[in-house]
Design a protein around this motif. Sequence first.
Motif, PDB file in Angstrom:
ATOM      1  N   UNK A   1       0.848  -1.189   0.000  1.00 23.21           N
ATOM      2  CA  UNK A   1       0.000   0.000   0.000  1.00 23.21           C
ATOM      3  C   UNK A   1       0.885   1.240   0.000  1.00 23.21           C
ATOM      4  N   UNK A   2       0.666   2.136  -0.956  1.00 19.00           N
ATOM      5  CA  UNK A   2       1.535   3.308  -1.093  1.00 19.00           C
ATOM      6  C   UNK A   2       1.496   4.195   0.156  1.00 19.00           C
ATOM      7  N   UNK A   3       0.340   4.324   0.793  1.00 14.72           N
ATOM      8  CA  UNK A   3       0.248   5.163   1.996  1.00 14.72           C
ATOM      9  C   UNK A   3       1.121   4.603   3.115  1.00 14.72           C
ATOM     10  N   UNK A   4       1.138   3.283   3.237  1.00 18.88           N
ATOM     11  CA  UNK A   4       1.952   2.637   4.257  1.00 18.88           C
ATOM     12  C   UNK A   4       3.441   2.845   3.971  1.00 18.88           C
ATOM     13  N   UNK A   5       3.823   2.682   2.717  1.00 17.81           N
ATOM     14  CA  UNK A   5       5.221   2.888   2.322  1.00 17.81           C
ATOM     15  C   UNK A   5       5.646   4.324   2.637  1.00 17.81           C
ATOM     16  N   UNK A   6       4.785   5.281   2.292  1.00 16.98           N
ATOM     17  CA  UNK A   6       5.112   6.697   2.519  1.00 16.98           C
ATOM     18  C   UNK A   6       5.326   6.998   3.997  1.00 16.98           C
ATOM     19  N   UNK A   7       4.477   6.436   4.854  1.00 26.92           N
ATOM     20  CA  UNK A   7       4.607   6.660   6.293  1.00 26.92           C
ATOM     21  C   UNK A   7       5.875   6.020   6.837  1.00 26.92           C
ATOM     22  N   UNK A   8       6.113   4.779   6.449  1.00 24.41           N
ATOM     23  CA  UNK A   8       7.265   4.047   6.986  1.00 24.41           C
ATOM     24  C   UNK A   8       8.587   4.644   6.506  1.00 24.41           C
ATOM     25  N   UNK A   9       8.667   4.948   5.208  1.00 21.50           N
ATOM     26  CA  UNK A   9       9.945   5.372   4.607  1.00 21.50           C
ATOM     27  C   UNK A   9      10.110   6.888   4.567  1.00 21.50           C
ATOM     28  N   UNK A  10       9.061   7.632   4.957  1.00 22.04           N
ATOM     29  CA  UNK A  10       9.101   9.097   4.913  1.00 22.04           C
ATOM     30  C   UNK A  10       9.375   9.591   3.490  1.00 22.04           C
TER      31      UNK A  10
END
Length: 199
Positions: A16-25
């Motif tokens: 999920x792109x939203x999850x990736x964005x949160x985790x990886x900043x």
Amino acid sequence: MLTGEQQAWKILAELESEDVCTRANVLFVKGAGLYVLKSFSQDVYISTKNRNIIGNSPTSELLLNSLGRYSRLSILWYLINAKDISLSGQLIKPSDTSGGAIYLKGTHVLPLDKLADKYSGCLDQFVKNGSELGGQQLSFGDASIRLWPFQRVPVTLIIWKGDEEFPPRAYLLFDSTCQVQLPADVIWSTAMMSLLVML
């Protein structure tokens, strides 16, 4: 059988792109289907649809082309593995990480001697070059900088210029959380990328 990069692309595409964005900043541009990652203060664009990684500056092109064997897989695994956690502030040598014995011999030995040779007589240039890569000057050694190959994985480079008793030397340190953020082989690739971009 899938190569390491093919496997990484497959895994990343299923996240999920939203999850990736949160985790990886990182950012995600929905219309274009692109992740936007900062590496050494440069924008790097990762397209899961086209399975390519591109940059928009000479430095990002250097990272992705000349240093591609270190950067490309590292970028993908960073996006896959990154955790939304704070830095510990505890600096460790790569050899102190789990599996760190690879740094002590053979082809995985980091070229720290080359960094020391290049900059021990021109510390101002070391700091200037690091600053141009988005680095922050620190107070370790005779000169030191903190670089950001990835948003959650800082790398600290330290130069001692040497004297009559000791030759010039250089050190590379990670925040201890690097072991949570990246697999062991990717920690090595990230270290190599950080050194070679300065060389």
